[in-house]
Design a protein around this motif. Structure first.
Motif, PDB file in Angstrom:
ATOM      1  N   SER A 258      -0.149  -2.444 -14.289  1.00  0.00           N
ATOM      2  CA  SER A 258       0.873  -3.244 -13.618  1.00  0.00           C
ATOM      3  C   SER A 258       2.253  -2.879 -14.147  1.00  0.00           C
ATOM      4  N   PRO A 259       2.917  -1.945 -13.456  1.00  0.00           N
ATOM      5  CA  PRO A 259       4.243  -1.529 -13.942  1.00  0.00           C
ATOM      6  C   PRO A 259       5.277  -2.641 -13.851  1.00  0.00           C
ATOM      7  N   SER A 260       5.015  -3.652 -13.013  1.00  0.00           N
ATOM      8  CA  SER A 260       5.989  -4.735 -12.831  1.00  0.00           C
ATOM      9  C   SER A 260       6.035  -5.645 -14.056  1.00  0.00           C
ATOM     10  N   GLY A 261       4.993  -5.616 -14.857  1.00  0.00           N
ATOM     11  CA  GLY A 261       4.950  -6.496 -16.021  1.00  0.00           C
ATOM     12  C   GLY A 261       4.642  -7.937 -15.654  1.00  0.00           C
TER      13      GLY A 261
ATOM     14  N   ALA B  10     -12.115  -2.595   1.450  1.00  0.00           N
ATOM     15  CA  ALA B  10     -12.299  -4.052   1.455  1.00  0.00           C
ATOM     16  C   ALA B  10     -11.023  -4.680   1.975  1.00  0.00           C
ATOM     17  N   MET B  11     -11.133  -5.613   2.879  1.00  0.00           N
ATOM     18  CA  MET B  11      -9.948  -6.319   3.353  1.00  0.00           C
ATOM     19  C   MET B  11     -10.120  -7.812   3.090  1.00  0.00           C
ATOM     20  N   PRO B  12      -9.516  -8.287   2.008  1.00  0.00           N
ATOM     21  CA  PRO B  12      -9.604  -9.710   1.664  1.00  0.00           C
ATOM     22  C   PRO B  12      -8.481 -10.497   2.334  1.00  0.00           C
ATOM     23  N   ASN B  13      -8.510 -11.806   2.209  1.00  0.00           N
ATOM     24  CA  ASN B  13      -7.318 -12.576   2.583  1.00  0.00           C
ATOM     25  C   ASN B  13      -7.032 -13.614   1.496  1.00  0.00           C
TER      26      ASN B  13
ATOM     27  N   SER C 196     -10.860   0.004  -2.157  1.00  0.00           N
ATOM     28  CA  SER C 196      -9.440  -0.080  -1.787  1.00  0.00           C
ATOM     29  C   SER C 196      -9.205  -1.284  -0.893  1.00  0.00           C
ATOM     30  N   ILE C 197      -8.189  -2.093  -1.247  1.00  0.00           N
ATOM     31  CA  ILE C 197      -7.803  -3.200  -0.357  1.00  0.00           C
ATOM     32  C   ILE C 197      -6.521  -2.846   0.400  1.00  0.00           C
ATOM     33  N   LEU C 198      -6.136  -1.578   0.380  1.00  0.00           N
ATOM     34  CA  LEU C 198      -4.882  -1.151   1.003  1.00  0.00           C
ATOM     35  C   LEU C 198      -4.980  -1.236   2.529  1.00  0.00           C
ATOM     36  N   ALA C 199      -4.050  -1.952   3.131  1.00  0.00           N
ATOM     37  CA  ALA C 199      -4.044  -2.039   4.596  1.00  0.00           C
ATOM     38  C   ALA C 199      -3.833  -0.647   5.179  1.00  0.00           C
ATOM     39  N   GLY C 200      -4.569  -0.344   6.211  1.00  0.00           N
ATOM     40  CA  GLY C 200      -4.369   0.906   6.940  1.00  0.00           C
ATOM     41  C   GLY C 200      -5.089   2.103   6.336  1.00  0.00           C
TER      42      GLY C 200
ATOM     43  N   CYS D 197      -1.685  -5.788  -9.409  1.00  0.00           N
ATOM     44  CA  CYS D 197      -2.295  -7.121  -9.489  1.00  0.00           C
ATOM     45  C   CYS D 197      -1.242  -8.142  -9.046  1.00  0.00           C
ATOM     46  N   GLY D 198      -0.889  -8.058  -7.772  1.00  0.00           N
ATOM     47  CA  GLY D 198       0.146  -8.935  -7.229  1.00  0.00           C
ATOM     48  C   GLY D 198      -0.476 -10.130  -6.531  1.00  0.00           C
ATOM     49  N   ASN D 199       0.076 -10.484  -5.382  1.00  0.00           N
ATOM     50  CA  ASN D 199      -0.395 -11.685  -4.669  1.00  0.00           C
ATOM     51  C   ASN D 199      -1.891 -11.615  -4.376  1.00  0.00           C
ATOM     52  N   MET D 200      -2.320 -10.468  -3.795  1.00  0.00           N
ATOM     53  CA  MET D 200      -3.718 -10.391  -3.358  1.00  0.00           C
ATOM     54  C   MET D 200      -4.656 -10.060  -4.515  1.00  0.00           C
ATOM     55  N   GLY D 201      -4.309  -9.015  -5.266  1.00  0.00           N
ATOM     56  CA  GLY D 201      -5.169  -8.637  -6.392  1.00  0.00           C
ATOM     57  C   GLY D 201      -5.274  -9.771  -7.402  1.00  0.00           C
TER      58      GLY D 201
ATOM     59  N   LEU E 240      -8.172  -0.306  -6.038  1.00  0.00           N
ATOM     60  CA  LEU E 240      -6.770  -0.090  -5.653  1.00  0.00           C
ATOM     61  C   LEU E 240      -6.228  -1.360  -4.996  1.00  0.00           C
ATOM     62  N   ALA E 241      -5.199  -1.946  -5.619  1.00  0.00           N
ATOM     63  CA  ALA E 241      -4.654  -3.213  -5.110  1.00  0.00           C
ATOM     64  C   ALA E 241      -3.123  -3.207  -5.119  1.00  0.00           C
ATOM     65  N   MET E 242      -2.556  -1.975  -5.094  1.00  0.00           N
ATOM     66  CA  MET E 242      -1.093  -1.903  -4.950  1.00  0.00           C
ATOM     67  C   MET E 242      -0.773  -1.742  -3.456  1.00  0.00           C
ATOM     68  N   LYS E 243       0.470  -1.476  -3.110  1.00  0.00           N
ATOM     69  CA  LYS E 243       0.838  -1.309  -1.703  1.00  0.00           C
ATOM     70  C   LYS E 243       0.396   0.069  -1.187  1.00  0.00           C
ATOM     71  N   PRO E 244       0.088   0.165   0.100  1.00  0.00           N
ATOM     72  CA  PRO E 244      -0.296   1.485   0.660  1.00  0.00           C
ATOM     73  C   PRO E 244       0.760   2.556   0.381  1.00  0.00           C
ATOM     74  N   GLN E 245       2.024   2.149   0.414  1.00  0.00           N
ATOM     75  CA  GLN E 245       3.122   3.110   0.223  1.00  0.00           C
ATOM     76  C   GLN E 245       3.136   3.680  -1.201  1.00  0.00           C
ATOM     77  N   GLN E 246       2.398   3.063  -2.128  1.00  0.00           N
ATOM     78  CA  GLN E 246       2.395   3.526  -3.520  1.00  0.00           C
ATOM     79  C   GLN E 246       1.224   4.457  -3.828  1.00  0.00           C
ATOM     80  N   LEU E 247       0.407   4.753  -2.799  1.00  0.00           N
ATOM     81  CA  LEU E 247      -0.819   5.515  -3.048  1.00  0.00           C
ATOM     82  C   LEU E 247      -0.556   6.885  -3.662  1.00  0.00           C
TER      83      LEU E 247
HETATM   84  N1  LIG Z   1      -1.095 -10.195   0.471  1.00  0.00           N
HETATM   85  C1  LIG Z   1      -2.181 -10.303   1.228  1.00  0.00           C
HETATM   86  O1  LIG Z   1      -2.497 -11.380   1.752  1.00  0.00           O
HETATM   87  C2  LIG Z   1      -3.066  -9.116   1.443  1.00  0.00           C
HETATM   88  C3  LIG Z   1      -2.751  -7.867   0.921  1.00  0.00           C
HETATM   89  N2  LIG Z   1      -3.597  -6.817   1.107  1.00  0.00           N
HETATM   90  C4  LIG Z   1      -3.299  -5.518   0.500  1.00  0.00           C
HETATM   91  O2  LIG Z   1      -3.205  -5.736  -0.881  1.00  0.00           O
HETATM   92  C5  LIG Z   1      -2.313  -4.798  -1.439  1.00  0.00           C
HETATM   93  C6  LIG Z   1      -1.341  -5.518  -2.349  1.00  0.00           C
HETATM   94  O3  LIG Z   1      -0.606  -6.440  -1.593  1.00  0.00           O
HETATM   95  P1  LIG Z   1       0.099  -7.684  -2.294  1.00  0.00           P
HETATM   96  O4  LIG Z   1      -0.734  -8.170  -3.419  1.00  0.00           O
HETATM   97  O5  LIG Z   1       0.488  -8.592  -1.211  1.00  0.00           O
HETATM   98  O6  LIG Z   1       1.410  -6.968  -2.892  1.00  0.00           O
HETATM   99  P2  LIG Z   1       2.225  -7.329  -4.199  1.00  0.00           P
HETATM  100  O7  LIG Z   1       3.564  -6.681  -4.056  1.00  0.00           O
HETATM  101  O8  LIG Z   1       2.176  -8.803  -4.465  1.00  0.00           O
HETATM  102  O9  LIG Z   1       1.403  -6.588  -5.340  1.00  0.00           O
HETATM  103  C7  LIG Z   1       1.432  -5.196  -5.531  1.00  0.00           C
HETATM  104  C8  LIG Z   1       1.275  -4.922  -7.000  1.00  0.00           C
HETATM  105  O10 LIG Z   1       1.219  -3.522  -7.210  1.00  0.00           O
HETATM  106  C9  LIG Z   1       1.966  -3.219  -8.381  1.00  0.00           C
HETATM  107  N3  LIG Z   1       2.392  -1.824  -8.368  1.00  0.00           N
HETATM  108  C10 LIG Z   1       3.480  -1.276  -7.796  1.00  0.00           C
HETATM  109  N4  LIG Z   1       3.534   0.047  -8.047  1.00  0.00           N
HETATM  110  C11 LIG Z   1       2.446   0.336  -8.784  1.00  0.00           C
HETATM  111  C12 LIG Z   1       1.962   1.521  -9.381  1.00  0.00           C
HETATM  112  N5  LIG Z   1       2.601   2.680  -9.227  1.00  0.00           N
HETATM  113  N6  LIG Z   1       0.826   1.438 -10.104  1.00  0.00           N
HETATM  114  C13 LIG Z   1       0.179   0.268 -10.239  1.00  0.00           C
HETATM  115  N7  LIG Z   1       0.586  -0.892  -9.704  1.00  0.00           N
HETATM  116  C14 LIG Z   1       1.721  -0.844  -8.981  1.00  0.00           C
HETATM  117  C15 LIG Z   1       3.126  -4.201  -8.360  1.00  0.00           C
HETATM  118  O11 LIG Z   1       3.658  -4.357  -9.659  1.00  0.00           O
HETATM  119  C16 LIG Z   1       2.430  -5.470  -7.850  1.00  0.00           C
HETATM  120  O12 LIG Z   1       1.883  -6.220  -8.897  1.00  0.00           O
HETATM  121  C17 LIG Z   1      -1.648  -4.064  -0.289  1.00  0.00           C
HETATM  122  O13 LIG Z   1      -2.202  -2.773  -0.209  1.00  0.00           O
HETATM  123  C18 LIG Z   1      -1.987  -4.895   0.929  1.00  0.00           C
HETATM  124  O14 LIG Z   1      -2.164  -4.098   2.062  1.00  0.00           O
HETATM  125  C19 LIG Z   1      -4.776  -6.943   1.778  1.00  0.00           C
HETATM  126  C20 LIG Z   1      -5.117  -8.138   2.312  1.00  0.00           C
HETATM  127  C21 LIG Z   1      -4.285  -9.305   2.229  1.00  0.00           C
END
Ligand SMILES: NC(=O)C1=CN([C@@H]2O[C@H](COP(=O)(O)OP(=O)(O)OC[C@H]3O[C@@H](n4cnc5c(N)ncnc54)[C@H](O)[C@@H]3O)[C@@H](O)[C@H]2O)C=CC1
Ligand SMILES: O=C(O)[C@@H]1CCC=N1
Length: 272
Positions: free
Chosen positions: A41-44, A117-120, A95-99, A16-20, A70-77
């Motif tokens: 949210s492991p980041s707290g 789903a691809m949001p912005n 899934s909102i994961l890019a790619g 639940c970071g920037n996008m979630g 799914l709203a974490m990074k693709p690399q964390q899948l």
């Molecule tokens: N930032 C953007 O504008 C957009 C992002 N996306 C997609 O959204 C996803 C998230 O991107 P952002 O929010 O920008 O990244 P972010 O780094 O702000 O958020 C990622 C979140 O995932 C959490 N996380 C890390 N490891 C985890 C795990 N093992 N289990 C659960 N949560 C975990 C982190 O603590 C963080 O809160 C990506 O897959 C990206 O491709 C899609 C469209 C737009």
């Protein structure tokens, strides 16, 4: 409950970071019951008020999940899948994961209806774009996802998954490119003599107004551009720089191409 959040059941949101966070805040503003959602949210990092947060998947704490988001990074899948999430039997997987492609997601969560789903980022104010792709025919479950996304902005189905990486570049990454344009407009004004804070205010308000008008007007952006540019006037002199050898189109084509390629690389890495 009724409206866009009915029938989603319990939602488990992974990351639940920037996008979630932007999506969740908007849904809560629009009436989503916080008790319906659990965030992992492991980041707290703080999540919008009233929503339960756990550090790691705990079946007892989460209960039965209907919708896995799914709203974490693709690399964390793969780490997420290995950390207990493989056992979640959600009927809907969004899934909102890019790619990351739908075949990869289906292989990790067989039995779930997968929707990409691809949001912005402007979803935060209900002015975003959410592109959707369903690998199967669009059924009631898929329509439920579209209704869920409606409060976030413009919702568009993308029929061919092969176009999803390009859509991600244009609309998902697009706000970032637009912010760079605002910065560049402001920097150009400053370079030519304006105070930097004033140039930044003028550039931001100009892009805001131009964008709103483009969205509301019956005319195309090309016609609106001509309405600003008097023949032989100063706007035309500026447009000639952008239009010469299709300079701006060429720059943006290379920009989208680079982003699209990177989405493809991330998809390949997720398949590995
Ligand atoms: N930032 C953007 O504008 C957009 C992002 N996306 C997609 O959204 C996803 C998230 O991107 P952002 O929010 O920008 O990244 P972010 O780094 O702000 O958020 C990622 C979140 O995932 C959490 N996380 C890390 N490891 C985890 C795990 N093992 N289990 C659960 N949560 C975990 C982190 O603590 C963080 O809160 C990506 O897959 C990206 O491709 C899609 C469209 C737009
Ligand atoms: O930069 C990224 O990978 C994601 C994709 C769309 C916006 N952010």
């Amino acid at each position: 409950m009724s409206g866009p959040f009915a029938d989603l059941g319990r939602i488990l949101m992974v990351g639940c970071g920037n996008m979630g966070g932007a999506m969740l805040r908007r849904w809560l503003d629009q009436g989503l019951d916080p008790a319906q959602v659990t965030v992992i949210s492991p980041s707290g990092r703080a999540v919008p008020g009233g929503v339960a947060v756990i550090n790691a998947y705990d079946p007892a704490a989460v209960g039965t999940v209907s919708t896995l988001l799914l709203a974490m990074k693709p690399q964390q899948l793969s780490a997420v899948h290995a950390a207990g999430l493989a056992s979640v039997r959600a009927e809907l997987l969004v899934s909102i994961l890019a790619g990351v492609d739908s075949a990869t997601l289906s292989s990790l969560w067989p039995g779930a209806t997968v929707i990409r789903a691809m949001p912005n980022l402007p979803v935060a104010i209900g002015k975003g774009v959410v592109a959707l792709h369903s690998p199967a025919e669009i059924d009631d479950r898929a329509r439920r996802v579209a209704a869920w996304m409606q409060p976030l902005g413009l919702v568009e189905w993308i029929e061919s998954e092969g176009l999803f990486d390009l859509v991600t570049a244009l609309a998902g990454s697009g706000p970032s490119f637009t912010y760079r344009f605002i910065e560049a407009l402001a920097a150009a004004g400053t370079a030519l003599g304006l105070p930097s804070d004033q140039s930044a205010r003028l550039a931001t308000a100009t892009v805001e107004g131009a964008g709103l008008l483009a969205a509301e007007a019956a005319e195309t952006p090309a016609v609106l551009a001509d309405q600003v540019a008097s023949p032989g006037g100063s706007t035309r002199a500026g447009l000639n720089v952008l239009d010469n050898d299709a300079a701006l189109v060429s720059l943006l084509t290379r920009t989208l191409q680079a982003s699209e390629n990177r989405n493809r690389e991330m998809a390949a890495a997720a398949r590995a």
